[in-house]
Design an enzyme around this catalytic site. Sequence first.
Site, PDB file in Angstrom:
ATOM      1  N   CYS A   1       5.623  -6.551  -6.368  1.00 36.50           N
ATOM      2  CA  CYS A   1       5.052  -5.750  -7.448  1.00 36.50           C
ATOM      3  C   CYS A   1       3.715  -6.252  -7.983  1.00 36.50           C
ATOM      4  O   CYS A   1       2.828  -5.430  -8.249  1.00 36.50           O
ATOM      5  CB  CYS A   1       6.072  -5.545  -8.572  1.00 36.50           C
ATOM      6  SG  CYS A   1       7.228  -6.880  -8.832  1.00 36.50           S
TER       7      CYS A   1
ATOM      8  N   ARG B   1      12.377 -16.009  -0.599  1.00 35.25           N
ATOM      9  CA  ARG B   1      13.073 -16.559  -1.762  1.00 35.25           C
ATOM     10  C   ARG B   1      13.931 -17.741  -1.333  1.00 35.25           C
ATOM     11  O   ARG B   1      14.570 -17.707  -0.281  1.00 35.25           O
ATOM     12  CB  ARG B   1      13.937 -15.494  -2.441  1.00 35.25           C
ATOM     13  CG  ARG B   1      13.111 -14.337  -2.982  1.00 35.25           C
ATOM     14  CD  ARG B   1      13.943 -13.318  -3.697  1.00 35.25           C
ATOM     15  NE  ARG B   1      13.141 -12.154  -4.056  1.00 35.25           N
ATOM     16  CZ  ARG B   1      13.634 -11.039  -4.573  1.00 35.25           C
ATOM     17  NH1 ARG B   1      14.930 -10.945  -4.814  1.00 35.25           N
ATOM     18  NH2 ARG B   1      12.840 -10.033  -4.867  1.00 35.25           N
TER      19      ARG B   1
ATOM     20  N   GLN C   1      11.511  -5.827   1.713  1.00 33.46           N
ATOM     21  CA  GLN C   1      11.915  -4.836   0.716  1.00 33.46           C
ATOM     22  C   GLN C   1      11.210  -3.513   0.991  1.00 33.46           C
ATOM     23  O   GLN C   1      10.023  -3.495   1.309  1.00 33.46           O
ATOM     24  CB  GLN C   1      11.549  -5.307  -0.693  1.00 33.46           C
ATOM     25  CG  GLN C   1      12.381  -6.457  -1.210  1.00 33.46           C
ATOM     26  CD  GLN C   1      11.987  -6.820  -2.634  1.00 33.46           C
ATOM     27  OE1 GLN C   1      10.806  -6.900  -2.950  1.00 33.46           O
ATOM     28  NE2 GLN C   1      12.963  -7.046  -3.485  1.00 33.46           N
TER      29      GLN C   1
ATOM     30  N   HIS D   1       6.139   1.599  -6.037  1.00 32.71           N
ATOM     31  CA  HIS D   1       5.837   1.593  -7.465  1.00 32.71           C
ATOM     32  C   HIS D   1       5.114   2.881  -7.822  1.00 32.71           C
ATOM     33  O   HIS D   1       4.247   3.344  -7.085  1.00 32.71           O
ATOM     34  CB  HIS D   1       4.990   0.374  -7.838  1.00 32.71           C
ATOM     35  CG  HIS D   1       5.692  -0.920  -7.596  1.00 32.71           C
ATOM     36  ND1 HIS D   1       5.585  -1.609  -6.407  1.00 32.71           N
ATOM     37  CD2 HIS D   1       6.554  -1.635  -8.362  1.00 32.71           C
ATOM     38  CE1 HIS D   1       6.338  -2.705  -6.466  1.00 32.71           C
ATOM     39  NE2 HIS D   1       6.937  -2.741  -7.644  1.00 32.71           N
TER      40      HIS D   1
END
Length: 624
Positions: free
Chosen positions: A320, A349, A367, A371
């Site tokens: 994001c 991660r 992912q 947005h």
Amino acid sequence: MVAQVSLPQSAIRSLACDAAHLARLRHTCAHVLAMAVQALFSETKVTIGPCTDTGFYYDFDRAAPFTPDDLQRIEAEMRRTIQADLPLIREMVDRDDIRVEIEQLNEPYKLQILDNIPADEPITRYYIGCPDPLPAIAEPSLLNPPPAIVPDANIVTPCWWDLCAGPHLNRTGEIHPDAFALESVAGAYWRGDETNPQLQRIYGTAWETPEQLQAYLKQKEEAKRRDHRKLGQELDLFSIQEAAGGGLVFWHPKGARMRQLIEDYWRSAHLSGGYDLLYTPHIANLDLWKTSGHFEFYRDNMFDSMAIEAQQYQLRPMNCPFHVLTYQNRLHSYRELPLRWAELGTVYRYERSGVLHGLMRVRGFTQDDAHVFCLPDQVTDEVLAVLNLTEQILSDFGFTQYEVNLSTRPAKSVGADAVWDLATNALVQALDRKGWDYVTDEGGGAFYGPKIDIKIRDAIGRLWQCSTIQVDFNLPERFDLHYVADDGSRQRPIMIHRAIFGSLERFFGILVENYAGDFPLWLAPVQLRLLPVSDGQRDYANGVAQTLKQQGYRVEVDASGNRLGKQIRTAELEKIPVVAVVGKREVEQQTLSVRSRQDGELGALTVAEVVEKMQLAVVERTLL
């Protein structure tokens, strides 16, 4: 269309239980388990025993490992306790008094638990099998002699207790002796920290009735057959290479082919849905994550930063902030909004090795991020559009049953109440317009805004968290985003985060298990395999394969040279959706002898007829 499963829907429905009662039942089972273990193995130290989604576990400190025979003995002891119908009695205790008792018992983990209870919280313990008044403790132990006589019963029973806030059942007899089972033993570090002692965790399952237990065990057996890790190996789709450090996915040719099909479908659906596509870096200056707030809230799940030319750079844990920077690159007019930007962005991660699990929990994953930057009065419409797109995409992959959660403001969050109310109301209105039932998860939202989470139900009734829609007013504030309003003023846009697959890797694992590797024709890495009876038919088979490949179908010829029976068995094991035998008659008649995994023998078909059937199955996203 979802592949056929052996688990009947009646069995799936029978797993539905009263959640509150199940939690008490399973928590009580955990205590009964600990009581049984200390009755049989008195040297064992006890720690904690919570309930889980399907049962309970308890962690023990014991030098000798628990064996399968030990589990059988423990189960038998638990049944004796259950059939004795012993009471569970809650007692408020004084902190100093209970500390003395625990020290006398030499239970170090219980002492740590006591020390972690806030000073202003009450301390309680639960007894199993003790009458009122409680008996004097002659020789301290959690399973303490002398035995106590249970009122209104002619049996002698031990008295056992555990520090616990509850709640529990009233009596052990409320547990059905044939509705629970011990399942396995695993290693677990105390408090999940590998620097602490390693314990032994005994897992169990518990249900309200024996029928529910049997339905669960059948579902569990079916889940084992569908395990994506096993099928991924058998079908040569992917691997997790420990030589690379673990938690990182290697896509093999067949799996990579399927991934490309999924990605191509995703891009097409988004372009048709009014989105533009982005590509952004995998690394950025650490300060970006500090500005976004991710460093503050997610630093424990971020890999360590690296120094590059005296600056600290960070592998991205989220996409994001990059989309925010793209928006920030120039000033936008209200006439341009909404802006819908989507990206298949790989993130990294840090996950502890103990929680890694095939494709479901990895350290690097992609992912299907998007947005939407919009005006405040566009939020409801945009959320509704996301819900519609989500329904379209999930249904095309065979998922048509969902559980929807609306998650509201958590205790640790940012932003004014008025903005939270606006965002939450927009989500509620979108769900109401969509007509979907939902459950409110109070306090379950992200720190920056409320969200909708969608769990999909697979072919054997399991729920998987995939899609999420989150309204965010934090990042536009943190990055000082603006648009030029119709009156010439500069206003703050609303940002909507959303993902439909969630993680491409995890969604792929769910697909493998949902279809048990029997993929619909449009997704299958090999759609048709031609099986030449002898070398004399190989040229014809290769010619047919080339014709079909030119039309976009994924076709191969069995080049093993094995006898026909072995070729057929191999194709069955590899779950090839369609096979076609090519013998002398087929060459002479310019046909194929076709067999579908779903419908069996289809008989002699011309190549044109095979193409027609395959085309229809691809369009309808079914098996042939």
